[in-house]
Design a protein around this motif. Structure first.
Motif, PDB file in Angstrom:
ATOM      1  N   GLN A 157       0.829  -1.207   0.000  1.00  6.17           N
ATOM      2  CA  GLN A 157       0.000   0.000   0.000  1.00  6.17           C
ATOM      3  C   GLN A 157       0.863   1.257   0.000  1.00  6.17           C
ATOM      4  OE1 GLN A 157      -2.390  -1.038   3.471  1.00  6.17           O
ATOM      5  NE2 GLN A 157      -4.241  -1.108   2.199  1.00  6.17           N
ATOM      6  N   GLY A 158       2.005   1.179   0.674  1.00  8.16           N
ATOM      7  CA  GLY A 158       2.922   2.314   0.649  1.00  8.16           C
ATOM      8  C   GLY A 158       3.408   2.599  -0.755  1.00  8.16           C
ATOM      9  N   ALA A 159       3.762   1.548  -1.486  1.00  9.91           N
ATOM     10  CA  ALA A 159       4.207   1.731  -2.871  1.00  9.91           C
ATOM     11  C   ALA A 159       3.065   2.210  -3.762  1.00  9.91           C
ATOM     12  CB  ALA A 159       4.781   0.425  -3.404  1.00  9.91           C
ATOM     13  N   LEU A 160       1.893   1.633  -3.576  1.00  3.72           N
ATOM     14  CA  LEU A 160       0.760   2.010  -4.411  1.00  3.72           C
ATOM     15  C   LEU A 160       0.258   3.414  -4.103  1.00  3.72           C
ATOM     16  CD1 LEU A 160      -1.180  -1.381  -4.484  1.00  3.72           C
ATOM     17  CD2 LEU A 160       0.057  -0.297  -6.375  1.00  3.72           C
ATOM     18  N   SER A 161       0.448   3.888  -2.862  1.00  7.96           N
ATOM     19  CA  SER A 161       0.050   5.259  -2.526  1.00  7.96           C
ATOM     20  C   SER A 161       0.849   6.269  -3.341  1.00  7.96           C
ATOM     21  CB  SER A 161       0.230   5.520  -1.027  1.00  7.96           C
ATOM     22  OG  SER A 161       1.607   5.542  -0.681  1.00  7.96           O
ATOM     23  N   LEU A 162       2.122   5.938  -3.578  1.00  9.69           N
ATOM     24  CA  LEU A 162       2.939   6.808  -4.419  1.00  9.69           C
ATOM     25  C   LEU A 162       2.418   6.820  -5.857  1.00  9.69           C
ATOM     26  CD1 LEU A 162       6.638   6.218  -3.342  1.00  9.69           C
ATOM     27  CD2 LEU A 162       5.365   8.361  -3.288  1.00  9.69           C
ATOM     28  N   SER A 163       1.974   5.672  -6.327  1.00 10.25           N
ATOM     29  CA  SER A 163       1.435   5.608  -7.685  1.00 10.25           C
ATOM     30  C   SER A 163       0.144   6.414  -7.797  1.00 10.25           C
ATOM     31  CB  SER A 163       1.172   4.154  -8.088  1.00 10.25           C
ATOM     32  OG  SER A 163       2.380   3.473  -8.296  1.00 10.25           O
ATOM     33  N   LEU A 164      -0.684   6.376  -6.742  1.00 12.73           N
ATOM     34  CA  LEU A 164      -1.911   7.165  -6.736  1.00 12.73           C
ATOM     35  C   LEU A 164      -1.583   8.651  -6.800  1.00 12.73           C
ATOM     36  CD1 LEU A 164      -4.982   7.522  -6.329  1.00 12.73           C
ATOM     37  CD2 LEU A 164      -4.550   7.457  -3.865  1.00 12.73           C
ATOM     38  N   TRP A 165      -0.659   9.083  -5.933  1.00 12.23           N
ATOM     39  CA  TRP A 165      -0.251  10.481  -5.906  1.00 12.23           C
ATOM     40  C   TRP A 165       0.354  10.890  -7.246  1.00 12.23           C
ATOM     41  CZ3 TRP A 165       4.884  12.560  -5.845  1.00 12.23           C
ATOM     42  CH2 TRP A 165       4.960  13.916  -5.526  1.00 12.23           C
ATOM     43  N   ALA A 166       1.223  10.043  -7.775  1.00 10.91           N
ATOM     44  CA  ALA A 166       1.883  10.352  -9.033  1.00 10.91           C
ATOM     45  C   ALA A 166       0.911  10.284 -10.211  1.00 10.91           C
ATOM     46  CB  ALA A 166       3.049   9.398  -9.259  1.00 10.91           C
ATOM     47  N   GLY A 167      -0.034   9.338 -10.174  1.00  8.29           N
ATOM     48  CA  GLY A 167      -1.011   9.241 -11.254  1.00  8.29           C
ATOM     49  C   GLY A 167      -1.879  10.478 -11.335  1.00  8.29           C
ATOM     50  N   ALA A 168      -2.303  10.971 -10.170  1.00  8.90           N
ATOM     51  CA  ALA A 168      -3.068  12.216 -10.150  1.00  8.90           C
ATOM     52  C   ALA A 168      -2.210  13.373 -10.654  1.00  8.90           C
ATOM     53  CB  ALA A 168      -3.564  12.492  -8.733  1.00  8.90           C
ATOM     54  N   GLY A 169      -0.926  13.360 -10.267  1.00  7.63           N
ATOM     55  CA  GLY A 169      -0.030  14.407 -10.740  1.00  7.63           C
ATOM     56  C   GLY A 169       0.167  14.363 -12.240  1.00  7.63           C
ATOM     57  N   LEU A 170       0.216  13.154 -12.788  1.00  2.00           N
ATOM     58  CA  LEU A 170       0.356  13.007 -14.232  1.00  2.00           C
ATOM     59  C   LEU A 170      -0.849  13.604 -14.953  1.00  2.00           C
ATOM     60  CD1 LEU A 170       1.691  11.942 -16.790  1.00  2.00           C
ATOM     61  CD2 LEU A 170       0.658   9.706 -16.309  1.00  2.00           C
ATOM     62  N   VAL A 171      -2.045  13.319 -14.440  1.00  2.00           N
ATOM     63  CA  VAL A 171      -3.255  13.898 -15.043  1.00  2.00           C
ATOM     64  C   VAL A 171      -3.190  15.423 -14.980  1.00  2.00           C
ATOM     65  CG1 VAL A 171      -5.755  14.123 -14.803  1.00  2.00           C
ATOM     66  CG2 VAL A 171      -4.682  11.888 -14.527  1.00  2.00           C
ATOM     67  N   GLY A 172      -2.777  15.943 -13.808  1.00  2.35           N
ATOM     68  CA  GLY A 172      -2.664  17.385 -13.663  1.00  2.35           C
ATOM     69  C   GLY A 172      -1.629  17.982 -14.593  1.00  2.35           C
ATOM     70  N   GLN A 173      -0.500  17.292 -14.759  1.00  2.58           N
ATOM     71  CA  GLN A 173       0.562  17.810 -15.620  1.00  2.58           C
ATOM     72  C   GLN A 173       0.146  17.789 -17.084  1.00  2.58           C
ATOM     73  OE1 GLN A 173       3.560  19.154 -14.514  1.00  2.58           O
ATOM     74  NE2 GLN A 173       3.551  19.832 -16.638  1.00  2.58           N
ATOM     75  N   LEU A 174      -0.508  16.721 -17.518  1.00  3.14           N
ATOM     76  CA  LEU A 174      -0.970  16.651 -18.906  1.00  3.14           C
ATOM     77  C   LEU A 174      -2.025  17.723 -19.181  1.00  3.14           C
ATOM     78  CD1 LEU A 174      -1.195  12.782 -19.409  1.00  3.14           C
ATOM     79  CD2 LEU A 174       0.542  14.336 -20.317  1.00  3.14           C
ATOM     80  N   ALA A 175      -2.893  17.961 -18.193  1.00  6.36           N
ATOM     81  CA  ALA A 175      -3.905  19.014 -18.348  1.00  6.36           C
ATOM     82  C   ALA A 175      -3.255  20.385 -18.383  1.00  6.36           C
ATOM     83  CB  ALA A 175      -4.918  18.937 -17.211  1.00  6.36           C
ATOM     84  N   LEU A 176      -2.129  20.529 -17.709  1.00  2.00           N
ATOM     85  CA  LEU A 176      -1.461  21.827 -17.631  1.00  2.00           C
ATOM     86  C   LEU A 176      -0.924  22.287 -18.982  1.00  2.00           C
ATOM     87  CD1 LEU A 176      -0.524  24.010 -15.562  1.00  2.00           C
ATOM     88  CD2 LEU A 176       1.651  22.780 -15.457  1.00  2.00           C
TER      89      LEU A 176
END
Length: 396
Positions: free
Chosen positions: A251-270
């Motif tokens: 879950q610790g590893a996957l939490s980073l993927s969740l945070w990073a996945g949301a960041g990826l969406v935000g960065q692509l939208a940017l």
């Protein structure tokens, strides 16, 4: 035959950033595994995150300045070779000291291999620094998402963290070979006539003068503050989920993927947003939102709620680095290596944060130490308010 610009070179440079972020995000996700196998303390982890960066910051400015006046491609390729070797040593590390040696090699190699690749991308289109930084950062976010997933998959398959970094070393070697075929450009050298090359000492003096300019200094400070909610949060979030929120290592590893996945969406939208919205307006709104959301992340009692808020934070803060770094490049037109060198000098201060967080976590607990990161949105709001005031005064 050399790779042609623009498409192939652009993809090659973005691949360098993709690899870099995969490696470092995988390292953050693997900390619970590395700590358990090598019996590391929080203080040792803080040292591993701080000392290599501090030593590297002494080496990075000369490397970056040389990138403006010497053989940039040779510096990039040399950094890539050391990057590969450092990953191999990391994978084979039997204990704390070997791990420390691997990171001491990895950090300056990263400066030559990755940072000068970024400078080459910036030099390719001087009028679009922020937009190209958004593309560079988007590639990085893809790597940030993939790194923890690779670690989680390795855990599920019983492969362990060592096989992950050994595999990264092999991939890095392939990327270095592609960079070797690319044709890179150093504007300052290309624009100089024979006999007019600036002395290297003069380049260093010019960099020191640039550091004294308020516009340059402001962006350097804001970059360091923003990083508290970016790389510094990324360094400790997996440990936080496991040790404070009570999650498992997966879950610790996957939490980073969740945070990073949301960041990826935000960065692509940017990327399209920056064509329509002023970059600093985006920063102000997102910093205010982070000021509200981060305390909620820390006080939420349920892990699922924490993860939901973490995803929102990743979405909103994704473009901070791209906008601020792009503004720094624009403040130093035609001197991308100088911008990198000054950033490395500023990183000497920022590199102390993981050690301070590790020490605070050892004494008061990681849950308390994480509140320090709230300085990021507070500092951005204050700094951007002063930027607006400075522009208003100049207009008046």
């Amino acid at each position: 035959m050399p790779i042609r610009w623009p498409t192939s070179l652009l993809l090659t440079l973005l691949a360098v950033e993709l690899l870099d972020e995969i490696v470092f995000s995988a390292r953050e996700a693997a900390w619970p595994l590395i700590r358990a196998e090598l019996d590391l303390s929080y203080l040792q982890i803080g040292l591993l995150l701080t000392l290599p960066g501090l030593l590297s910051n002494l080496i990075e400015p000369p490397i970056a300045l040389l990138g403006d006046v010497w053989r940039r491609k040779a510096l990039i390729l040399g950094g890539g070779v050391v990057f590969v070797a450092a990953l191999g040593l990391l994978a084979a590390s039997p204990g704390f000291l070997a791990l420390l040696a691997a990171f001491i090699l990895l950090y300056p190699a990263n400066a030559a291999f990755v940072n000068l690749s970024q400078a080459s991308l910036m030099d390719s289109a001087p009028a679009r620094h922020v937009q190209n930084m958004a593309r560079w950062t988007a590639a990085g976010w893809v790597g940030t998402v993939l790194g923890p997933l690779v670690v989680a998959a390795a855990v599920m398959l019983g492969l362990g963290w060592r096989s992950v970094f050994l595999g990264f070393a092999a991939v890095a070697l392939v990327v270095v070979l592609f960079v070797g075929r690319a044709r890179l450009h150093t504007p300052n050298r290309a624009e100089e006539q024979p006999g007019e090359r600036r002395p290297r000492m003069q380049v260093a003096l010019d960099a020191l003068r640039a550091l004294g300019r308020p516009s340059v200094f402001r962006w350097l400070v804001l970059l360091q503050l923003s990083d508290l909610m970016l790389d510094k949060l990324n360094s400790f979030v997996a440990l936080y989920v496991v040790d404070v929120a009570g999650g498992s290592e997966a879950q610790g590893a996957l939490s980073l993927s969740l945070w990073a996945g949301a960041g990826l969406v935000g960065q692509l939208a940017l990327i399209p947003i920056l064509e329509r919205v002023r970059p600093l307006a985006y920063l102000r709104v997102s910093a205010f939102a982070a000021l509200v959301l981060f305390p909620l992340f820390l006080i939420a009692p349920d892990l699922s709620v924490k993860l939901g808020v973490l995803g929102l934070l990743g979405l909103l803060t994704a473009g901070w680095y791209a906008v601020l770094q792009g503004a720094l490049y624009s403040a130093l037109p035609g001197r991308s290596g100088t911008a990198l060198a000054l950033g490395s000098v500023a990183d000497i201060v920022g590199s102390q944060v993981p050690l301070a967080l590790g020490a605070a976590a050892s004494f008061w607990g990681l849950g308390v130490a994480m509140w320090v990161l709230l300085a990021a949105p507070i500092g951005l709001l204050v700094g951007l308010a002063r930027e607006r005031s400075a522009k208003a005064s100049g207009a008046g």
